[in-house]
Design a protein around this motif. Sequence first.
Motif, PDB file in Angstrom:
ATOM      1  N   VAL A  63       6.642 -16.567   9.561  1.00 48.46           N
ATOM      2  CA  VAL A  63       5.359 -16.553   8.870  1.00 48.46           C
ATOM      3  C   VAL A  63       5.644 -17.118   7.482  1.00 48.46           C
ATOM      4  O   VAL A  63       6.477 -16.591   6.757  1.00 48.46           O
ATOM      5  CB  VAL A  63       4.798 -15.116   8.797  1.00 48.46           C
ATOM      6  N   VAL A  64       4.977 -18.216   7.146  1.00 53.63           N
ATOM      7  CA  VAL A  64       5.261 -18.900   5.883  1.00 53.63           C
ATOM      8  C   VAL A  64       3.983 -19.121   5.078  1.00 53.63           C
ATOM      9  O   VAL A  64       2.877 -19.094   5.632  1.00 53.63           O
ATOM     10  CB  VAL A  64       5.995 -20.243   6.117  1.00 53.63           C
ATOM     11  N   ASP A  65       4.177 -19.367   3.800  1.00 56.19           N
ATOM     12  CA  ASP A  65       3.070 -19.652   2.885  1.00 56.19           C
ATOM     13  C   ASP A  65       2.005 -18.556   2.896  1.00 56.19           C
ATOM     14  O   ASP A  65       0.806 -18.834   2.751  1.00 56.19           O
ATOM     15  CB  ASP A  65       2.428 -21.007   3.201  1.00 56.19           C
ATOM     16  N   ALA A  66       2.448 -17.315   3.051  1.00 58.55           N
ATOM     17  CA  ALA A  66       1.511 -16.197   3.120  1.00 58.55           C
ATOM     18  C   ALA A  66       0.819 -15.980   1.781  1.00 58.55           C
ATOM     19  O   ALA A  66       1.469 -15.966   0.733  1.00 58.55           O
ATOM     20  CB  ALA A  66       2.236 -14.925   3.542  1.00 58.55           C
ATOM     21  N   ASP A  67      -0.481 -15.819   1.840  1.00 54.21           N
ATOM     22  CA  ASP A  67      -1.276 -15.481   0.664  1.00 54.21           C
ATOM     23  C   ASP A  67      -1.499 -13.972   0.706  1.00 54.21           C
ATOM     24  O   ASP A  67      -2.393 -13.482   1.387  1.00 54.21           O
ATOM     25  CB  ASP A  67      -2.607 -16.237   0.683  1.00 54.21           C
ATOM     26  N   ASP A  85     -16.265 -17.812   6.536  1.00 49.31           N
ATOM     27  CA  ASP A  85     -15.794 -19.037   7.198  1.00 49.31           C
ATOM     28  C   ASP A  85     -14.319 -18.980   7.563  1.00 49.31           C
ATOM     29  O   ASP A  85     -13.817 -19.878   8.225  1.00 49.31           O
ATOM     30  CB  ASP A  85     -16.045 -20.249   6.312  1.00 49.31           C
ATOM     31  N   GLY A  86     -13.607 -17.944   7.103  1.00 49.24           N
ATOM     32  CA  GLY A  86     -12.185 -17.808   7.388  1.00 49.24           C
ATOM     33  C   GLY A  86     -11.331 -18.330   6.253  1.00 49.24           C
ATOM     34  O   GLY A  86     -11.309 -19.525   5.989  1.00 49.24           O
ATOM     35  N   ALA A  87     -10.656 -17.441   5.565  1.00 49.48           N
ATOM     36  CA  ALA A  87      -9.768 -17.815   4.463  1.00 49.48           C
ATOM     37  C   ALA A  87      -8.341 -17.929   4.981  1.00 49.48           C
ATOM     38  O   ALA A  87      -7.888 -17.120   5.798  1.00 49.48           O
ATOM     39  CB  ALA A  87      -9.834 -16.755   3.358  1.00 49.48           C
ATOM     40  N   PHE A  88      -7.605 -18.932   4.486  1.00 47.00           N
ATOM     41  CA  PHE A  88      -6.215 -19.129   4.883  1.00 47.00           C
ATOM     42  C   PHE A  88      -5.399 -17.903   4.507  1.00 47.00           C
ATOM     43  O   PHE A  88      -5.417 -17.460   3.359  1.00 47.00           O
ATOM     44  CB  PHE A  88      -5.641 -20.367   4.184  1.00 47.00           C
ATOM     45  N   ALA A  89      -4.646 -17.355   5.480  1.00 43.17           N
ATOM     46  CA  ALA A  89      -3.775 -16.206   5.232  1.00 43.17           C
ATOM     47  C   ALA A  89      -2.301 -16.623   5.280  1.00 43.17           C
ATOM     48  O   ALA A  89      -1.539 -16.266   4.393  1.00 43.17           O
ATOM     49  CB  ALA A  89      -4.032 -15.096   6.236  1.00 43.17           C
ATOM     50  N   VAL A 148      -2.071 -21.533  12.391  1.00 45.80           N
ATOM     51  CA  VAL A 148      -2.500 -21.037  11.085  1.00 45.80           C
ATOM     52  C   VAL A 148      -3.325 -19.794  11.354  1.00 45.80           C
ATOM     53  O   VAL A 148      -4.064 -19.725  12.340  1.00 45.80           O
ATOM     54  CB  VAL A 148      -3.355 -22.099  10.342  1.00 45.80           C
ATOM     55  N   VAL A 149      -3.186 -18.807  10.485  1.00 44.76           N
ATOM     56  CA  VAL A 149      -4.003 -17.606  10.608  1.00 44.76           C
ATOM     57  C   VAL A 149      -4.986 -17.587   9.446  1.00 44.76           C
ATOM     58  O   VAL A 149      -4.609 -17.782   8.285  1.00 44.76           O
ATOM     59  CB  VAL A 149      -3.141 -16.328  10.631  1.00 44.76           C
ATOM     60  N   GLU A 150      -6.247 -17.391   9.795  1.00 45.51           N
ATOM     61  CA  GLU A 150      -7.328 -17.264   8.829  1.00 45.51           C
ATOM     62  C   GLU A 150      -7.947 -15.885   9.000  1.00 45.51           C
ATOM     63  O   GLU A 150      -7.925 -15.334  10.103  1.00 45.51           O
ATOM     64  CB  GLU A 150      -8.413 -18.317   9.086  1.00 45.51           C
ATOM     65  N   VAL A 151      -8.512 -15.350   7.921  1.00 45.58           N
ATOM     66  CA  VAL A 151      -9.146 -14.035   8.019  1.00 45.58           C
ATOM     67  C   VAL A 151     -10.592 -14.088   7.549  1.00 45.58           C
ATOM     68  O   VAL A 151     -10.932 -14.784   6.590  1.00 45.58           O
ATOM     69  CB  VAL A 151      -8.365 -12.964   7.238  1.00 45.58           C
ATOM     70  N   THR A 152     -11.425 -13.374   8.287  1.00 46.78           N
ATOM     71  CA  THR A 152     -12.819 -13.149   7.928  1.00 46.78           C
ATOM     72  C   THR A 152     -12.937 -11.658   7.610  1.00 46.78           C
ATOM     73  O   THR A 152     -11.973 -10.908   7.828  1.00 46.78           O
ATOM     74  CB  THR A 152     -13.769 -13.523   9.083  1.00 46.78           C
ATOM     75  N   PRO A 153     -14.065 -11.206   7.130  1.00 45.13           N
ATOM     76  CA  PRO A 153     -14.177  -9.777   6.846  1.00 45.13           C
ATOM     77  C   PRO A 153     -13.920  -8.882   8.068  1.00 45.13           C
ATOM     78  O   PRO A 153     -13.400  -7.772   7.920  1.00 45.13           O
ATOM     79  CB  PRO A 153     -15.612  -9.623   6.348  1.00 45.13           C
TER      80      PRO A 153
END
Length: 114
Positions: A33-37, A45-49, A61-66
Motif C-alpha cells: 500500500v503506497v502513497d497513503a493519504d 465522488d470518491g477521494a484518493f486514499a 487505487v482505493v478511493e473512499v466515499t462517506p
Amino acid sequence: MVKDRITDGRRIGQLLASELTGLQRGPFADISVVDADRDVEPTPDGAFAYRVTANDTEVAVVEVTPETARLVLNAEPVTVPERNDITADGGTVVVHSGAAVKATVDVLEQTLSR
C-alpha cells in the motif's frame, strides 16, 4: 450477534489496507500500500486514499466515499461474490461494509492470479 456494522468509508479503506499488507501468501507476497493519504476526507465522488502495488507496479487505487471504499482495479475482476455489501461496475469493486473486506481481498487475489 453484532449490532454495529462498519459503514464508514474511511474506516473500510483502512481495514482493506490492513488486510492487503497483512497477507504474505501467493500474489500478496509482493503487495504494498503506497502513497497513503492518512488524513483523507471522504467525498461523494470518491477521494484518493492509497495505491496498491504488486512488485512496484500499480494494480489498483482505493478511493473512499462517506459510506464506502472503492477498489479501482487496473484489470476487470475475475469474479465478484454475490453479496449485498459488495457491488461492482466494470473494474471498480465497491465495498459497503467492513464485513466485506475479506471477500474484496479474495477478488483482488483471484484477479492477480489469472
